[in-house]
Design an enzyme around this catalytic site. Structure first.
Site, PDB file in Angstrom:
ATOM      1  CG  HIS A 370      44.640 -43.149   3.345  1.00  0.00           C
ATOM      2  ND1 HIS A 370      44.289 -43.527   2.062  1.00  0.00           N
ATOM      3  CD2 HIS A 370      43.514 -43.307   4.080  1.00  0.00           C
ATOM      4  CE1 HIS A 370      43.023 -43.876   2.040  1.00  0.00           C
ATOM      5  NE2 HIS A 370      42.529 -43.756   3.261  1.00  0.00           N
ATOM      6  CD  GLU A 371      43.223 -43.866   7.567  1.00  0.00           C
ATOM      7  OE1 GLU A 371      42.187 -43.172   7.548  1.00  0.00           O
ATOM      8  OE2 GLU A 371      43.267 -44.999   7.090  1.00  0.00           O
ATOM      9  CG  HIS A 374      40.010 -39.842   5.318  1.00  0.00           C
ATOM     10  ND1 HIS A 374      39.230 -39.851   4.178  1.00  0.00           N
ATOM     11  CD2 HIS A 374      40.506 -41.101   5.446  1.00  0.00           C
ATOM     12  CE1 HIS A 374      39.264 -41.063   3.635  1.00  0.00           C
ATOM     13  NE2 HIS A 374      40.026 -41.831   4.374  1.00  0.00           N
ATOM     14  CD  GLU A 394      39.005 -44.347   1.626  1.00  0.00           C
ATOM     15  OE1 GLU A 394      40.091 -44.868   1.307  1.00  0.00           O
ATOM     16  OE2 GLU A 394      38.755 -43.951   2.763  1.00  0.00           O
ATOM     17  CG  HIS A 458      38.008 -48.406   1.310  1.00  0.00           C
ATOM     18  ND1 HIS A 458      36.867 -48.431   2.089  1.00  0.00           N
ATOM     19  CD2 HIS A 458      38.963 -47.805   2.058  1.00  0.00           C
ATOM     20  CE1 HIS A 458      37.135 -47.883   3.264  1.00  0.00           C
ATOM     21  NE2 HIS A 458      38.400 -47.492   3.276  1.00  0.00           N
TER      22      HIS A 458
END
Length: 678
Positions: A370-371, A374, A394, A458
């Site tokens: 996920h991170e 980004h 997101e 989010h």
């Protein structure tokens, strides 16, 4: 997070103050796709069903090949700017290049005006192998021009205003990281001379702060804000015993992955700044599976970064986050009892906290996926981290984080469509987010609606997460890897999935060649349809599934296979702050009453769409409210599908779409609307 803006009003009309929404600007060809469903390119008739068209598949470029394409594009920026009609004071700066199998180049640019960065001026130029420009996808369609390059307010005034915004969000900073810079702000309408101020420090929860505040250089008013540090909470489930790639020098081993761009993992040892200390030891067995050994979190983070790298390389041919063969780095043991993890563009690094009581480091696969995704978004579409584009940002990380988890095929953490399922923040053992039905978390939205841009990113990610689940797996009840799902649809009609692998390919191609910094949900539909058309053909099951999955989250209309449609394409002008106007559709040849899930698909052009009140009027005169007035909804256009329980109405007769503008300064047009009877 939303910022306020002001507009000149007449004294006898309703007023509104609202956050600046990210607006979408696409080329005429893509804009037409929203209405007609046409993609930018069709697959040849001989293309095998369900197979990617190799002509439109991105080539797997080596870092040196990519660098050469960027150099070539950079050498031609002046010619490109003239070819696509930019003004004399505008220049292009190359950010990335994607090359297709047929030689088509998708070149992503930033833009400057009189030497100033144009925020929201990014664009993608598609060039055929012959050198002919095929299309241009722009973040804004507005002509980039400002009346004056001389600010009316000082930089110090802009800095004070930005600091007040940051303090309201928990920052204790007394000054900006650097002096505010002059920019042209073009992401939310008419280009404006502005200041961009970046405030550092920390947020309320201990996450580093990188708050960007855009202020009007003529009035000092805030135009926009977004957070530069992207954070989110992931799964604390460890990955069990795994193989790590490390480096040996003499008798010392380090967490340095030379086979994946030199990714290194560092120990912050409860610190909150700096790089930390590279994990090193005299043997190559890292951690003991518990928090009693600091290297356990390091091993999980190192494994997560390696798996994310491999996922992107294997699935999309992408070599690292920037696609340049160079690795980011990881930091673990951040802060004290920090219950989060975050990606930071400024350090090009991934950072993990140790969780509540320092008992559960947030170092699992879906955190890394996920991170670090980004970072991929920042280096491709650059979706603004606010409004609808922030929700898509997101969702992109949730989508690819899910892809990483499935790709790993790790028995200790099987792939699923749940986000943070191993964390128990609320003490009730539930996941943070659910892709099959986002509203199950109590805050996320299942479907698009006109005010979704004001929701925390989010939670406004919900419709895109829902779309991806439906596109991958379809609607209804099913069990996948032991997890039960039951995904509903906004229109009550079923969706047949095409498989996660194809859904990932479509989303990635749209992200890298169609999306821009200001892409909203309507433009995401357009971009993914174009991507599906290029990869699988516009008559393919995959293309139709994209249409149906978006319609199932109230973005656009179905592919046509789900019912009988009646449509009006006669334009009707909407006067500014005037009486309601109507457009009629006559339905005939049906029996009985209308359904309880009648779909009303609307395509309306109107700046500041919150001005509009939209109703469906049945044959008996009964009115069904589709959209309320909203003073805070400053985004452009209404392109949506609403579901109405019209079962009390006779199906046959004249149906009307009634639209009224209830505030001054904007006019618009009903382009078309459609009734679909399942």
């Amino acid at each position: 997070m939303r910022s306020s803006s002001s507009r000149r009003r007449t004294s006898h009309t309703p007023t509104r103050s609202a956050a600046a929404f990210a607006l979408v600007g696409v080329c005429a060809l893509l804009a037409a796709a929203v209405q007609s469903g046409a993609a930018s390119a069709a697959a040849p008739a001989t293309l095998a069903a369900g197979k990617i068209n190799p002509a439109h598949a991105a080539l797997k470029l080596s870092p040196s090949q990519r660098a050469e394409l960027i150099r070539d594009a950079d050498a031609a920026t002046a010619d490109t700017a003239r070819a696509i009609g930019l003004g004399a004071q505008e220049k292009l700066v190359v950010r990335d290049v994607v090359k297709d199998g047929d030689g088509t180049l998708h070149t992503r640019y930033e833009r400057t005006y009189a030497g100033l960065p144009v925020l929201g001026g990014d664009l993608v130029v598609d060039t055929a192998a012959s050198g002919q420009t095929e299309q241009v996808v722009k973040a804004t369609q507005a002509t980039v021009k400002v009346a004056s390059l001389t600010p009316a307010v000082s930089a110090s005034t802009a800095e004070k205003q930005a600091l007040s915004v940051a303090r309201a969000a928990g920052s204790k900073q007394t000054g900006a990281d650097s002096a505010p810079r002059k920019v042209v702000w073009a992401a939310s309408g008419k280009p404006t001379l502005a200041y961009e101020t970046v405030i550092g420090g920390f947020q309320d929860d201990g996450t580093p702060n990188e708050l960007h505040v855009i202020s009007d250089a003529a009035t000092g008013k805030e135009l926009f804000r977004y957070q530069g540090v992207k954070n989110g909470i992931g799964n604390t489930q460890y990955s069990g015993q795994v193989t790590l790639t490390t480096t040996q020098s003499g008798s010392t081993y380090t967490l340095n992955d030379g086979s994946r761009g030199g990714h290194k993992t560092y120990n912050l040892n409860r610190g909150t700044s700096g790089t930390g200390t590279l994990f090193s030891q005299s043997n190559d067995t890292w951690g003991n599976g518990t928090t009693s050994n600091a290297a356990t979190a390091g091993a999980d983070a190192h494994f997560g970064a390696a798996t994310t790298w491999d996922f992107y390389k294997s699935t999309f041919g992408r070599s690292g986050i920037r696609n340049d063969g160079k690795a980011a780095y990881s930091r673990v043991h951040y802060g004290n009892s920090y219950v989060n993890a975050f990606w930071d563009d400024s350090c090009f690094c991934m950072t993990y906290g140790d969780g509540s009581g320092n008992a559960d480091p947030l170092t699992s696969l879906d955190v890394a996926g996920h991170e670090m995704s980004h970072g991929v978004t920042s280096n491709t579409a650059g979706l603004n981290y606010s409004g609808e584009s922030g929700g898509l940002n997101e969702a992109t990380s949730d989508i690819f984080g899910t892809g990483v988890e499935f790709y790993a095929n790790n028995s200790s953490d099987p792939g699923d469509y749940l986000i943070g399922e191993k964390i128990d923040i609320n003490g009730n053992g539930t996941p943070l987010r659910y892709m099959d039905k986002p509203s199950k978390d109590g805050a996320s939205k299942d479907n698009w609606y006109s005010g979704i841009g004001s929701v925390d990113v989010h939670y406004s990610s919900g419709p895109a997460n829902h779309f991806f689940y439906l596109l991958s797996e379809g609607s209804g009840a099913k069990v996948i890897n032991g997890v039960s799902y039951n995904s509903p649809t906004a229109d009550g009609l079923p969706v047949t999935g095409i498989g996660r692998d194809k859904a990932l390919q479509i989303w990635y191609r749209a992200l890298t060649t169609k999306f821009t910094s200001t892409t909203n949900y309507a433009a995401a539909r357009t971009g993914t349809l174009a991507a599906a058309g290029e990869l699988y053909g516009t008559t393919s099951a995959e293309y139709k599934a994209v249409q149906d999955a978006w319609a199932a989250v109230a973005v656009g209309s179905r592919s046509g296979g789900g019912g009988t449609s009646y449509e009006s394409t006669t334009p009707v002008s909407i006067p500014d702050n005037g009486p309601a106007v109507t457009s009629s559709i006559t339905v005939s040849g049906r029996t009985g009453n209308a359904p309880s899930n009648l779909q009303v698909t609307v395509d309306i052009t109107h700046t500041w769409r919150g001005d509009l009140v939209i109703d469906l009027v049945g044959p008996s005169g009964t009115t069904y409210r589709l959209k309320n007035f909203s003073s805070s909804d400053s985004a452009d256009n209404v392109q949506a599908t609403y579901t109405v329980n019209a079962s009390a109405q006779t199906a046959n007769g004249t149906w009307k779409l009634k639209v009224q503008d209830q505030a001054a300064q904007d006019v618009g047009r009903i382009n078309s609307w459609k009734l679909t009877f399942p």
